[in-house]
Write an enzyme that holds these catalytic residues in place. Structure first.
Site, short mmCIF file in Angstrom:
data_model
loop_
_atom_site.label_atom_id
_atom_site.label_comp_id
_atom_site.label_asym_id
_atom_site.label_seq_id
_atom_site.Cartn_x
_atom_site.Cartn_y
_atom_site.Cartn_z
N ASP A 1 -7.29 5.80 -2.91
CA ASP A 1 -6.08 5.49 -2.14
C ASP A 1 -4.92 5.33 -3.12
O ASP A 1 -4.80 4.30 -3.79
CB ASP A 1 -6.34 4.18 -1.35
CG ASP A 1 -5.23 3.84 -0.38
OD1 ASP A 1 -4.30 4.64 -0.23
OD2 ASP A 1 -5.31 2.75 0.22
N HIS B 1 -9.95 1.14 4.04
CA HIS B 1 -9.77 -0.30 4.26
C HIS B 1 -11.19 -0.83 4.41
O HIS B 1 -11.76 -0.81 5.50
CB HIS B 1 -8.94 -0.57 5.51
CG HIS B 1 -7.48 -0.25 5.33
ND1 HIS B 1 -6.51 -0.66 6.18
CD2 HIS B 1 -6.84 0.45 4.37
CE1 HIS B 1 -5.32 -0.22 5.76
NE2 HIS B 1 -5.50 0.47 4.67
N ARG C 1 6.83 3.16 -2.38
CA ARG C 1 5.58 2.40 -2.53
C ARG C 1 4.86 2.97 -3.75
O ARG C 1 4.92 4.20 -4.00
CB ARG C 1 4.70 2.50 -1.29
CG ARG C 1 3.39 1.76 -1.41
CD ARG C 1 2.65 1.51 -0.06
NE ARG C 1 2.23 2.73 0.61
CZ ARG C 1 2.86 3.27 1.65
NH1 ARG C 1 3.95 2.72 2.13
NH2 ARG C 1 2.44 4.38 2.22
N HIS D 1 -5.81 -4.28 -0.16
CA HIS D 1 -6.94 -4.37 0.77
C HIS D 1 -8.17 -3.94 -0.01
O HIS D 1 -8.07 -3.20 -0.99
CB HIS D 1 -6.72 -3.48 2.01
CG HIS D 1 -6.35 -2.05 1.70
ND1 HIS D 1 -7.28 -1.09 1.36
CD2 HIS D 1 -5.14 -1.42 1.64
CE1 HIS D 1 -6.66 0.06 1.13
NE2 HIS D 1 -5.37 -0.11 1.28
N ASP E 1 1.20 9.18 0.06
CA ASP E 1 0.08 8.23 0.08
C ASP E 1 -1.13 9.05 0.50
O ASP E 1 -1.25 9.44 1.67
CB ASP E 1 0.39 7.12 1.09
CG ASP E 1 -0.70 6.03 1.12
OD1 ASP E 1 -1.80 6.29 0.61
OD2 ASP E 1 -0.45 4.96 1.68
N ASP F 1 -15.85 22.76 23.03
CA ASP F 1 -16.74 23.40 22.05
C ASP F 1 -16.38 23.13 20.59
O ASP F 1 -16.80 23.87 19.69
CB ASP F 1 -16.75 24.93 22.25
CG ASP F 1 -17.75 25.33 23.31
OD1 ASP F 1 -18.53 24.45 23.74
OD2 ASP F 1 -17.74 26.50 23.71
N GLU G 1 0.95 2.69 -5.41
CA GLU G 1 -0.37 2.16 -5.08
C GLU G 1 -1.44 2.68 -6.04
O GLU G 1 -1.53 3.89 -6.27
CB GLU G 1 -0.74 2.58 -3.65
CG GLU G 1 -2.16 2.17 -3.24
CD GLU G 1 -2.47 2.45 -1.77
OE1 GLU G 1 -1.83 3.36 -1.20
OE2 GLU G 1 -3.33 1.76 -1.22
N TYR H 1 11.30 -0.80 1.54
CA TYR H 1 11.70 0.20 2.56
C TYR H 1 13.04 -0.25 3.13
O TYR H 1 13.14 -1.33 3.71
CB TYR H 1 10.64 0.27 3.67
CG TYR H 1 9.23 0.35 3.09
CD1 TYR H 1 8.67 1.58 2.76
CD2 TYR H 1 8.50 -0.82 2.82
CE1 TYR H 1 7.39 1.63 2.20
CE2 TYR H 1 7.24 -0.76 2.24
CZ TYR H 1 6.69 0.46 1.94
OH TYR H 1 5.45 0.52 1.36
N HIS I 1 4.44 -5.38 4.52
CA HIS I 1 2.98 -5.27 4.52
C HIS I 1 2.38 -6.05 3.37
O HIS I 1 3.10 -6.57 2.51
CB HIS I 1 2.54 -3.79 4.51
CG HIS I 1 3.01 -3.00 3.32
ND1 HIS I 1 2.46 -3.13 2.08
CD2 HIS I 1 3.97 -2.04 3.21
CE1 HIS I 1 3.04 -2.27 1.24
NE2 HIS I 1 3.98 -1.61 1.91
N HIS J 1 3.41 4.42 8.70
CA HIS J 1 2.27 5.29 9.02
C HIS J 1 2.71 6.71 9.31
O HIS J 1 2.12 7.39 10.15
CB HIS J 1 1.46 4.71 10.19
CG HIS J 1 0.67 3.50 9.80
ND1 HIS J 1 0.06 2.69 10.72
CD2 HIS J 1 0.40 2.98 8.59
CE1 HIS J 1 -0.55 1.69 10.08
NE2 HIS J 1 -0.36 1.86 8.78
N GLU K 1 -0.46 -2.37 -3.96
CA GLU K 1 0.47 -1.41 -3.38
C GLU K 1 1.77 -2.03 -2.83
O GLU K 1 2.02 -2.00 -1.64
CB GLU K 1 -0.21 -0.61 -2.27
CG GLU K 1 -0.99 -1.42 -1.24
CD GLU K 1 -1.58 -0.53 -0.15
OE1 GLU K 1 -0.84 0.26 0.45
OE2 GLU K 1 -2.80 -0.62 0.08
N1 GLY Z 1 -3.43 4.68 2.79
C1 GLY Z 1 -3.63 3.53 3.54
C2 GLY Z 1 -3.20 2.35 2.81
O1 GLY Z 1 -2.56 2.47 1.79
O2 GLY Z 1 -3.52 1.26 3.15
MN MN Z 2 -3.91 1.26 0.61
MN MN Z 3 -2.50 4.22 0.65
#
Ligand code: GLY
Ligand code: MN
Ligand code: MN
Length: 470
Positions: free
Chosen positions: A283, A377, A438, A370, A272, A43, A440, A421, A366, A255, A417
């Site tokens: 973002d 994304h 990071r 993006h 983030d 529900d 960004e 790490y 990474h 993540h 970004e």
């Molecule tokens: N928050 C997702 C990224 O930075 O790609």
């Molecule tokens: Mn991002």
């Molecule tokens: Mn991000």
């Protein structure tokens, strides 16, 4: 939901552009459903979020919608299928627009109840050259279309001809969505401001709560609550993605989600998080000392990541390629890794040697950006359309075919970004262990360079410390 005539014109213009593209390809019909409702448990559904492509062409955020665009001969016609009015259901779930009000409200030519979809769709598909629909984003849609096409074929004796080709509608929509129009840019600017204010609020709350000494300790979820408070207070519908609030070593989990780890003085906190506003994402990542003062080791790595971001920003401009900011940032990060001994020079050599060996990936694994827009994304080809693929080696030395990366042009929006790490490991200086950083921001490519949409939260280490002292 209300749609002003101005806003209605924006969606009509986008539908007309799709109509022109269909005609240029020989004429045809496009079908596009919105997103389904997703049950969470008994529900209870997950908060409803429309499909971005559907919203891009309609501005309609109710579940149950389908858009059809017919483009053959001289005309382009838009038809909407939506949930019928239903007093009983509206008492429980809220007002429905209904097909009668849809043409005036949304500017479509005609509207029907979604209950008539299976009956109407074969009629609409008959005698069209081609059918366009999203191939990869709506599970089961291909079979549904095949079922309708079979019904058209069954009417051949009544003179119905079946479309002879199928095309991926996303190919057209991805390219359109990659270039933001002025309505989109103004929403993205506002989303960026709200998210920046939320980061400021979280930074200030962190220092204040540690100074005051919270019972049970300052926890990641306390700062998550500050973010949500600011998003909602300023009218954002939801976070654009699950917020990361990572205390200390948790920042090395890319993540990670906001959990219940205690944030202690002397530790860094990586946040983030970005809000979604009127269907558009933001973002932002900031990494700050929980108590407002960087340790020398934290500051050293922080300044490297900041310099890497500045190097990336400097090449985020028209004519450069999507990969250029990544390459600029990676070089600065590698210089920093060699200077700090994260990568001992004696073993790893110079920047070009590290680029070739890929050793930097131990600390930076990474990409630097993006596309961003309706989806955090966002859609859009990362390689230059029309270019030829060349054989290259990937990170593991395997041969892959790659096209040259996309040339940046005004109206595109990308994140920038970089990060570092440091997981504990032999041969890694201990002072840097468990530091994850990071930074960004979101950048709109302009005629001459880029506009950072998210800079109302400080980024320089001194400015972060000053804000948190205040
Ligand atoms: N928050 C997702 C990224 O930075 O790609
Ligand atoms: Mn991002
Ligand atoms: Mn991000």
């Amino acid at each position: 939901m209300s749609t002003s005539p101005n806003t209605m014109a924006v969606y009509a213009k986008r539908r007309a552009a799709i109509g022109r593209a269909l005609k240029a390809a020989g004429g045809g019909i496009a079908l596009l459903p919105t997103a389904p409702e997703v049950p969470r448990n008994r529900d209870s559904d997950f908060p409803y979020r429309h499909d971005s492509y559907f919203y891009y062409l309609t501005g309609f955020s109710e579940p149950g919608g389908w858009l059809v665009i017919e483009a053959s001969g001289k005309t382009v016609k838009s038809t909407l299928f939506c949930r019928p009015k239903d007093l009983e259901r509206e008492i429980w779930d809220g007002i429905r627009l209904g097909p009668k009000a849809a043409p005036a409200q949304l500017g479509v030519d005609e509207a029907f109840s979604v209950d008539a979809l299976n009956q109407k769709m074969p009629e609409l598909l008959a005698n069209q050259n081609a059918v366009w629909f999203p191939f990869a984003t709506h599970p089961g849609l291909g079979s549904q279309v095949d079922g309708w096409l079979d019904q058209v074929r069954a009417r051949v004796r009544q003179g119905a001809e079946c479309p002879t080709s199928q095309h991926d509608l996303c190919k057209l929509l991805d390219e359109m969505r990659l270039f933001k129009d002025s309505q989109e840019v103004s929403i993205l600017r506002r989303a960026g401001k709200i998210s920046a204010a939320a980061h400021v609020r979280a930074m200030q709350a962190s220092a204040a709560m540690l100074r005051a000494g919270v019972k049970g300790g300052l926890r990641e979820y306390h700062l998550d609550a500050e973010l949500l408070h600011e998003f909602r207070r300023q009218g954002s519908e939801f976070p654009a993605y699950t917020s990361i609030v990572a205390a200390g070593a948790n920042a090395c989990v890319l993540h990670y989600r906001a959990g219940d780890t205690e944030l202690k003085a002397g530790q860094l906190c990586l946040i983030d998080a970005g809000c979604e506003l009127q269907g558009y994402a933001s973002d932002i990542t900031r990494t700050f000392p929980a108590d407002g003062t960087f340790s020398p080791a934290q500051r050293r790595l922080y300044d490297i990541v900041h310099a890497a971001q500045e190097a990336a920003i400097a090449v985020t401009r028209p004519g450069k390629r999507f990969n250029d900011p990544h390459e600029a940032a990676t070089r600065v990060l590698i210089e920093g890794m060699l200077e700090t001994g994260l990568l001992p020079k004696a073993k790893h050599g110079k920047v070009d040697d590290v680029l070739a060996s890929g050793a930097y990936r131990q600390f930076y694994m990474h990409r630097t950006g993006h596309w961003m827009g309706m989806d955090v994304h966002d859609c859009g080809d990362y390689s230059e359309p029309g270019s030829k693929a060349r054989e290259e080696k990937d990170a593991t030395g395997q041969s892959v075919m790659r096209k040259p990366s996309r040339i940046l042009r005004p109206g595109m929006v990308t994140t920038i970004e970089p990060g570092i790490y440091v997981r504990p490991a032999k041969n890694v200086p201990k002072e840097f262990w468990n530091i994850g950083i990071r930074i960004e921001d979101d950048a709109l490519i302009t005629a001459k360079g880029c506009e950072l949409l998210t800079r109302e939260v400080p980024v320089a280490a001194d400015e972060i410390e000053a804000l948190m002292r205040g």
